[in-house]
Scaffold this active site. Structure first.
Site, PDB file in Angstrom:
ATOM      1  N   HIS A 239       7.212 -44.618  13.144  1.00 18.67           N
ATOM      2  CA  HIS A 239       8.496 -44.519  12.447  1.00 18.67           C
ATOM      3  C   HIS A 239       9.619 -45.212  13.217  1.00 18.67           C
ATOM      4  CE1 HIS A 239       9.897 -42.866   8.770  1.00 18.67           C
ATOM      5  NE2 HIS A 239      10.404 -41.736   9.193  1.00 18.67           N
TER       6      HIS A 239
ATOM      7  N   ASN B 121      16.689 -39.112   8.810  1.00 16.34           N
ATOM      8  CA  ASN B 121      17.152 -38.657   7.495  1.00 16.34           C
ATOM      9  C   ASN B 121      18.651 -38.821   7.276  1.00 16.34           C
ATOM     10  OD1 ASN B 121      14.498 -37.944   7.266  1.00 16.34           O
ATOM     11  ND2 ASN B 121      14.862 -35.762   6.935  1.00 16.34           N
TER      12      ASN B 121
END
Length: 200
Positions: free
Chosen positions: A23, A79
């Site tokens: 990620h 996020n």
């Protein structure tokens, strides 16, 4: 303005726990770009913590007379990445057409690079946050393929795992190519960058 910088947003999660995760390829590419620019300036790349936003920032030029670049690594976790990157775009008066998000992509084979302008977020929470902060989807993206998880592994768990021992030897090459692609995008435009790096 002719000298309006590009904003390159490396998407990832802060801290050593996440540093080598799939990620975090956005952070890896941003770090490499900062290192390259620092070398050209003749001084070590030095990230600065923004005084009011939760992000690390590096600024410079690709080359003498070349495009100005603002690199950012949001420290808000993936996020909420847009909460740092969006206000930076406003501060530097950077249009969305000169914002480049560098992110991992599950739907591409490992090491595959794809560049595009606009489009959906494909479930990527970092892109969702960035789109919300920028107000639309008309920004540039470098998609760095990490492949699909094996078997029935949850994709959310897969992206937070480090690259495998099989993948790791090629990771420096792929991050170098990704940094090359971002530079090509800023210097020669989207079509030229796609023509070169979509053939690989």
């Amino acid at each position: 303005m002719a000298d309006t910088p590009y904003l390159v947003v490396g998407l990832g999660n802060p801290g050593p726990k996440y540093a080598a995760n799939r990620h975090n390829v956005g952070f890896m590419v941003a770090d490499l770009l900062a290192e390259r620019i620092g070398d050209r300036l003749g001084s070590p790349a030095s990230w600065s913590r923004h005084s009011r936003l939760r992000c690390d920032v590096f600024t410079g030029r690709l080359s003498v007379g070349g495009p100005r670049v603002v690199l950012v690594k949001p420290l808000t976790y993936m996020n909420l990445a847009g909460q740092a990157a969006g206000p930076l775009a406003v501060f530097y008066k950077i249009p969305n057409a000169q914002v480049i998000a560098v992110h991992d992509e599950l739907d591409l084979p490992y090491g595959t690079l794809r560049l595009k302008s606009g489009g959906g977020e494909g479930g990527h929470n970092g892109l969702k946050s960035l789109t919300k902060a920028l107000g639309d989807r008309h920004y540039l993206r470098l998609r760095f393929g990490i492949g699909r998880p094996p078997g029935r592994m949850d994709p959310a768990a897969y992206v937070l795992k480090d690259f495998s021992t099989v993948e790791r030897p090629e990771l420096p090459l792929f991050t170098e190519l990704a940094a090359d692609a971002v530079e090509k995008l800023m210097v020669d435009g989207l079509t030229a960058a796609q023509n070169e790096y979509h053939q690989r």
